[in-house]
Motif scaffolding. Structure first.
Motif, PDB file in Angstrom:
ATOM      1  N   LYS A   4      32.066  38.853  52.363  1.00 26.44           N
ATOM      2  CA  LYS A   4      33.443  39.081  51.936  1.00 26.44           C
ATOM      3  C   LYS A   4      33.696  38.386  50.686  1.00 26.44           C
ATOM      4  O   LYS A   4      34.261  39.089  49.777  1.00 26.44           O
ATOM      5  CB  LYS A   4      34.152  39.165  53.038  1.00 26.44           C
ATOM      6  CG  LYS A   4      35.711  39.805  52.693  1.00 26.44           C
ATOM      7  CD  LYS A   4      36.732  39.409  53.918  1.00 26.44           C
ATOM      8  CE  LYS A   4      37.986  39.704  53.554  1.00 26.44           C
ATOM      9  NZ  LYS A   4      39.210  39.737  54.275  1.00 26.44           N
ATOM     10  N   HIS A  10      41.428  32.041  45.851  1.00 27.26           N
ATOM     11  CA  HIS A  10      39.917  32.256  45.820  1.00 27.26           C
ATOM     12  C   HIS A  10      39.251  30.968  46.222  1.00 27.26           C
ATOM     13  O   HIS A  10      38.423  31.311  47.400  1.00 27.26           O
ATOM     14  CB  HIS A  10      39.686  32.565  44.401  1.00 27.26           C
ATOM     15  CG  HIS A  10      39.744  33.995  43.896  1.00 27.26           C
ATOM     16  ND1 HIS A  10      39.437  34.998  44.506  1.00 27.26           N
ATOM     17  CD2 HIS A  10      40.937  34.488  42.826  1.00 27.26           C
ATOM     18  CE1 HIS A  10      40.144  35.931  43.998  1.00 27.26           C
ATOM     19  NE2 HIS A  10      40.812  35.640  42.809  1.00 27.26           N
ATOM     20  N   SER A  47      32.114  39.465  47.287  1.00 27.81           N
ATOM     21  CA  SER A  47      32.245  40.692  46.903  1.00 27.81           C
ATOM     22  C   SER A  47      33.102  40.552  45.608  1.00 27.81           C
ATOM     23  O   SER A  47      33.163  41.528  44.936  1.00 27.81           O
ATOM     24  CB  SER A  47      32.652  41.582  47.854  1.00 27.81           C
ATOM     25  OG  SER A  47      34.071  41.138  48.260  1.00 27.81           O
ATOM     26  N   ASP A  48      33.823  39.568  45.550  1.00 20.86           N
ATOM     27  CA  ASP A  48      34.765  39.589  44.385  1.00 20.86           C
ATOM     28  C   ASP A  48      34.316  38.859  43.167  1.00 20.86           C
ATOM     29  O   ASP A  48      33.723  37.825  43.211  1.00 20.86           O
ATOM     30  CB  ASP A  48      35.867  38.943  44.947  1.00 20.86           C
ATOM     31  CG  ASP A  48      37.010  38.654  43.922  1.00 20.86           C
ATOM     32  OD1 ASP A  48      38.036  39.559  43.905  1.00 20.86           O
ATOM     33  OD2 ASP A  48      37.208  37.662  43.155  1.00 20.86           O
ATOM     34  N   THR A  56      35.589  37.332  40.735  1.00 21.05           N
ATOM     35  CA  THR A  56      36.201  35.954  40.179  1.00 21.05           C
ATOM     36  C   THR A  56      35.650  35.060  41.072  1.00 21.05           C
ATOM     37  O   THR A  56      35.204  33.805  40.740  1.00 21.05           O
ATOM     38  CB  THR A  56      37.706  36.146  40.505  1.00 21.05           C
ATOM     39  OG1 THR A  56      38.284  37.091  39.695  1.00 21.05           O
ATOM     40  CG2 THR A  56      38.300  34.709  40.264  1.00 21.05           C
ATOM     41  N   ARG A  57      35.333  35.114  42.263  1.00 24.04           N
ATOM     42  CA  ARG A  57      34.757  34.172  43.337  1.00 24.04           C
ATOM     43  C   ARG A  57      33.229  34.071  42.874  1.00 24.04           C
ATOM     44  O   ARG A  57      32.860  32.832  43.063  1.00 24.04           O
ATOM     45  CB  ARG A  57      35.019  34.587  44.621  1.00 24.04           C
ATOM     46  CG  ARG A  57      36.379  34.667  45.181  1.00 24.04           C
ATOM     47  CD  ARG A  57      36.623  34.729  46.648  1.00 24.04           C
ATOM     48  NE  ARG A  57      36.384  36.075  47.298  1.00 24.04           N
ATOM     49  CZ  ARG A  57      37.476  37.081  47.473  1.00 24.04           C
ATOM     50  NH1 ARG A  57      38.548  36.548  47.040  1.00 24.04           N
ATOM     51  NH2 ARG A  57      37.129  38.047  47.655  1.00 24.04           N
TER      52      ARG A  57
END
Length: 92
Positions: A6, A44, A9-10, A12-13
């Motif tokens: 999870k 984040h 999935s971003d 930015t992270r």
């Protein structure tokens, strides 16, 4: 492991993880690379920490963030388990 996926999935992270791959950094140093608010970066980092992908250490008045390589090794091992199964099936 679900939390790690999870978190990954971003975009930015993932960019934060790329920055930490280069060297350990403070939240301020990380936020300098983004055009989003510092509280957003903190959120984040909180999610990355909750997923076990990063760890933090207080040094004086700063908190230094670094990668938790153990979790990455677990993810890689899990992913490689799929190729091992295919290789074993090919041997039969």
């Amino acid at each position: 492991m679900n939390e790690a996926f999870k978190a990954l999935s971003d975009p930015t992270r993932r960019k934060i993880l790329d920055l930490l791959k280069e060297k350990d950094r403070t939240a301020g140093e990380i936020s300098d690379h983004f055009n989003i608010s510092k509280p957003s970066i903190s959120q984040h980092l909180k999610l990355l920490k909750h997923a076990g992908l990063v760890q933090d250490e207080k040094q004086g008045q700063f908190i230094i963030y670094s990668l938790n390589l153990t979790v990455f090794q677990e993810l890689i091992s899990w992913a490689f388990s799929f190729t091992e199964k295919k290789e074993k099936e090919g041997e039969n």
